[in-house]
Design an enzyme around this catalytic site. Structure first.
Site, PDB file in Angstrom:
ATOM      1  N   GLY A   1       0.831  -1.197   0.000  1.00  0.00           N
ATOM      2  CA  GLY A   1       0.000   0.000   0.000  1.00  0.00           C
ATOM      3  C   GLY A   1       0.864   1.244   0.000  1.00  0.00           C
ATOM      4  O   GLY A   1       0.501   2.283   0.555  1.00  0.00           O
ATOM      5  N   GLY A   2       2.022   1.132  -0.652  1.00  0.00           N
ATOM      6  CA  GLY A   2       3.072   2.140  -0.547  1.00  0.00           C
ATOM      7  C   GLY A   2       2.767   3.496  -1.132  1.00  0.00           C
ATOM      8  O   GLY A   2       3.538   4.436  -0.940  1.00  0.00           O
TER       9      GLY A   2
ATOM     10  N   LYS B   1      -9.654  -5.181  10.777  1.00  0.00           N
ATOM     11  CA  LYS B   1      -8.307  -4.777  11.186  1.00  0.00           C
ATOM     12  C   LYS B   1      -7.895  -5.530  12.455  1.00  0.00           C
ATOM     13  O   LYS B   1      -6.733  -5.930  12.600  1.00  0.00           O
ATOM     14  CB  LYS B   1      -8.247  -3.268  11.438  1.00  0.00           C
ATOM     15  CG  LYS B   1      -8.310  -2.410  10.189  1.00  0.00           C
ATOM     16  CD  LYS B   1      -7.086  -2.565   9.291  1.00  0.00           C
ATOM     17  CE  LYS B   1      -5.898  -1.790   9.801  1.00  0.00           C
ATOM     18  NZ  LYS B   1      -4.750  -1.851   8.849  1.00  0.00           N
TER      19      LYS B   1
END
Length: 357
Positions: free
Chosen positions: A10-11, A159
């Site tokens: 997810g850079g 999450k």
């Protein structure tokens, strides 16, 4: 001296861009940036700056890889020492199917790819919201607080499930893991300030206006990740922090509405008297209709939407503050940018980008 090699999933996301920049600035890392897009579309300032130069020099490499595709991830992680896993589904989209696929199954793929590629350390970007049930406020809680039995939305539930997987994976196949739980993140390029600007069009406070939140400037979140990675490199640090989660905030809890007012004042908005509306009056309306504050012109290339729903009202009306004592003592974490300085940097960045458009 050869650089250490890391990958950032997810850079091209908000926090991840700041993390990539910090890793490159350190001079210690060769960074593999993974994200969904087929190519890394850089902003003009990125092309001319540190990231553009690193990509041209091969110090940074972009790899198109979906966390839901194990084969692509495994290819992207070949030769990598450390993975910073920041990829997640958009919290605004409350689809359990989407969040489970990206946050839970995607994280399982990241773990499996790490094991296959003999990655040494995995640092996971979790969320302080994994201990929030949307019913009870949290005030100065530490990591001993358990996960709730019921979560307010799909994002926090998945999450939390992903965090459990990362913690469980610690010390398997010689992989060490650690989870970072940031508070409410803000900084240049965030979506929080556009949301706050949209709020300025309203004339009311939801609830009694007394609730506090633990805001955290993005560079401090980045520092928390780097501290966790560094801690796991030592035998004592790995034994102490491996498989654990840590809250990361600015350690300056503030009344949430005061934070909003300060941001708006920095942006030149006149402070207005706000009418207080009890949450119980808004919840049934929001549940049925949703309120869309989509009043902004395009900023950062997107048109931010803020839906006032029965879920978001819970985040806007309850205390949510966290203790960072364990992060201080066990990771050596300290905020490097104060809340006041962070607000100034963020609002100046917002103004410059708004004028640029």
């Amino acid at each position: 001296m050869a650089k250490k090699v890391c990958a950032v999933t997810g850079g091209r996301g908000f926090m991840a861009r700041h993390l990539v920049a910090a890793l490159l600035r350190s001079g210690e890392w060769s960074v593999r940036i993974t994200d969904l897009a087929p190519v890394a579309a850089l902003e003009p300032e990125e092309k001319e700056g540190l990231l553009g130069a690193a990509l041209r020099d091969g110090i940074a490499v972009y790899a198109s890889a979906d966390v839901c595709d194990l084969a692509l991830l495994t290819k992207a992680f070949e030769g990598v020492d450390v993975v910073f896993h920041t990829a997640a589904a958009d919290p605004v989209n409350n689809s359990f199917k989407l969040h489970y696929k990206v946050n839970v199954e995607g994280t399982k793929n990241v773990i499996d790819a790490c094991k296959t590629c003999k990655v040494k350390r995995l640092i996971y970007t979790s969320s302080s919201a994994v201990v929030f049930d949307g019913v009870h406020g949290l005030f100065g809680v530490d990591e001993s607080i358990p996960y709730p039995d019921k979560f307010p939305d799909a994002y926090t539930q998945t999450k939390a499930e992903a965090e459990k997987l990362v913690k469980k994976a610690n010390d398997t196949n010689e992989l060490l893991t650690c989870c970072i739980r940031p508070g409410t993140i803000f900084g240049p390029g965030d979506i929080l300030v556009p949301y706050i600007v949209s709020y300025a069009r309203t004339m009311f406070i939801i609830g009694d206006g007394k609730n506090s939140d633990d805001f955290v400037y993005v560079e401090n979140v980045v520092n928390g990740h780097i501290c966790a990675e560094r801690t796991l490199t030592t035998k004592s640090g790995a034994a102490r922090s491996g498989g654990k989660a840590y809250f990361i905030t600015n350690m300056e809890p503030m009344n949430m509405w005061r934070f909003i007012y300060i941001v708006l004042e920095e942006l030149g908005f006149k402070r207005r008297i706000k009418i207080k509306i009890p949450a119980y009056l808004l919840k049934p309306i929001a549940r049925v209709l949703g309120w869309n504050y989509n009043k902004l012109s395009s900023i950062y290339g997107v048109r931010p939407k803020f839906w006032l729903t029965s879920v978001t009202i819970k985040y806007l009306t309850l205390n949510r503050t966290f203790s960072c004592n364990n992060a201080i003592e066990q990771l050596g974490y300290q905020p490097i940018v104060s809340l006041k300085e962070g607000i100034k940097i963020t609002t100046e960045s917002y103004k410059s980008m708004r004028y640029a458009h």
